[in-house]
Design an enzyme around this catalytic site. Structure first.
Site, PDB file in Angstrom:
ATOM      1  N   HIS A   1       0.841  -1.203   0.000  1.00 11.57           N
ATOM      2  CA  HIS A   1       0.000   0.000   0.000  1.00 11.57           C
ATOM      3  C   HIS A   1       0.874   1.251   0.000  1.00 11.57           C
ATOM      4  O   HIS A   1       0.614   2.201  -0.755  1.00 11.57           O
ATOM      5  CB  HIS A   1      -0.894   0.058   1.247  1.00 11.57           C
TER       6      HIS A   1
ATOM      7  N   LYS B   1     -17.312  -6.300   5.320  1.00 10.77           N
ATOM      8  CA  LYS B   1     -16.016  -6.945   5.501  1.00 10.77           C
ATOM      9  C   LYS B   1     -15.781  -7.227   6.982  1.00 10.77           C
ATOM     10  O   LYS B   1     -16.076  -6.387   7.825  1.00 10.77           O
ATOM     11  CB  LYS B   1     -14.913  -6.004   4.993  1.00 10.77           C
TER      12      LYS B   1
ATOM     13  N   ARG C   1      -1.584  -6.362  -8.355  1.00  9.76           N
ATOM     14  CA  ARG C   1      -0.514  -7.319  -8.085  1.00  9.76           C
ATOM     15  C   ARG C   1      -0.444  -8.391  -9.157  1.00  9.76           C
ATOM     16  O   ARG C   1       0.625  -8.837  -9.509  1.00  9.76           O
ATOM     17  CB  ARG C   1      -0.753  -8.001  -6.728  1.00  9.76           C
TER      18      ARG C   1
ATOM     19  N   SER D   1      -3.283  -7.852   2.431  1.00  9.27           N
ATOM     20  CA  SER D   1      -3.666  -7.771   3.847  1.00  9.27           C
ATOM     21  C   SER D   1      -4.160  -9.120   4.357  1.00  9.27           C
ATOM     22  O   SER D   1      -3.866  -9.515   5.480  1.00  9.27           O
ATOM     23  CB  SER D   1      -4.752  -6.706   4.034  1.00  9.27           C
TER      24      SER D   1
END
Length: 162
Positions: free
Chosen positions: A18, A42, A91, A129
Site C-alpha cells: 500500500h 467486511k 498485483r 492484507s
C-alpha cells in the site's frame, strides 16, 4: 488546477505494498487522499481509528497527503472531494479482472473520474492484507510486509485471541 486523487481501501492492515503505491502516486498528483473505507460487509480486524493511526504513523512527514474516511461508493466520494482520479494497485491478473470490472462501473456512474492502475513493485507483488493476517495469525513475523508498528499491533491483537 490541483490534480487530486483518492486512494481507497480498507487498509486492514496497511502493508508496505500500500505504501509503495501511495508513494508513487504522490509523484503523479498534487494531492492524494487516502480514503479509508467504512465497509460493513467486511470482517475487519482493526477499527477505523487503528487503521488511520497506522497510516498516519507510516506516512508522517509525507507532503500532499490527506487521510480521511468515507462510506458508500468511491466515485461519489471522489466527486464530493473534487478528485478526478482513483488510484488502484494491481498485483496480478486476478486483481486486474476484479478492478477492471469496478472501473467500468465507476466510469458509468461518473465518467469524469478516471481509474489509474499502478502495478505493484516486484517486492510487494505477493503481499495482501489477507495473507499478512493469516501469516501473523500463526505467530510468524510479517515485518517485511508491513511497517514495524503494524506488525507489532497485528501480533499483539492476534495473540490475544489464542
Amino acid at each position: 488546477m490541483t490534480r487530486i486523487a483518492v486512494y481507497p481501501g480498507s487498509f486492514d492492515p496497511l502493508t508496505r505494498g500500500h505504501l509503495d503505491i501511495l508513494q508513487r502516486s504522490l509523484g503523479l498528483f498534487d494531492k492524494v487522499i487516502i480514503g479509508v473505507a467504512v465497509n460493513s460487509n467486511k470482517a475487519l480486524l482493526f477499527s477505523i481509528e487503528e487503521r488511520i493511526d497506522f497510516i498516519r504513523e507510516a506516512t508522517e512527514g509525507w507532503a500532499n497527503l490527506e487521510i480521511d474516511t468515507f462510506e458508500g461508493l468511491t466515485v461519489d466520494y471522489c466527486k464530493k472531494r473534487g478528485a478526478k482520479s482513483i488510484i488502484r494497485g494491481l498485483r496480478a491478473v486476478t486483481d486486474f479482472d476484479y478492478e477492471y470490472a469496478i472501473s467500468l462501473m465507476n466510469r458509468k456512474l461518473a465518467p469524469e473520474v478516471e481509474t489509474i492502475f499502478l502495478m505493484s513493485s516486484n517486492d510487494y507483488s505477493f503481499v495482501s492484507s489477507t495473507i499478512v493476517k493469516e501469516v501473523a495469525r500463526h505467530g510468524r513475523d510479517v515485518s517485511a510486509q508491513v511497517p514495524e508498528h503494524v506488525s507489532k499491533a497485528l501480533l499483539n491483537k492476534l495473540s490475544k485471541g489464542k
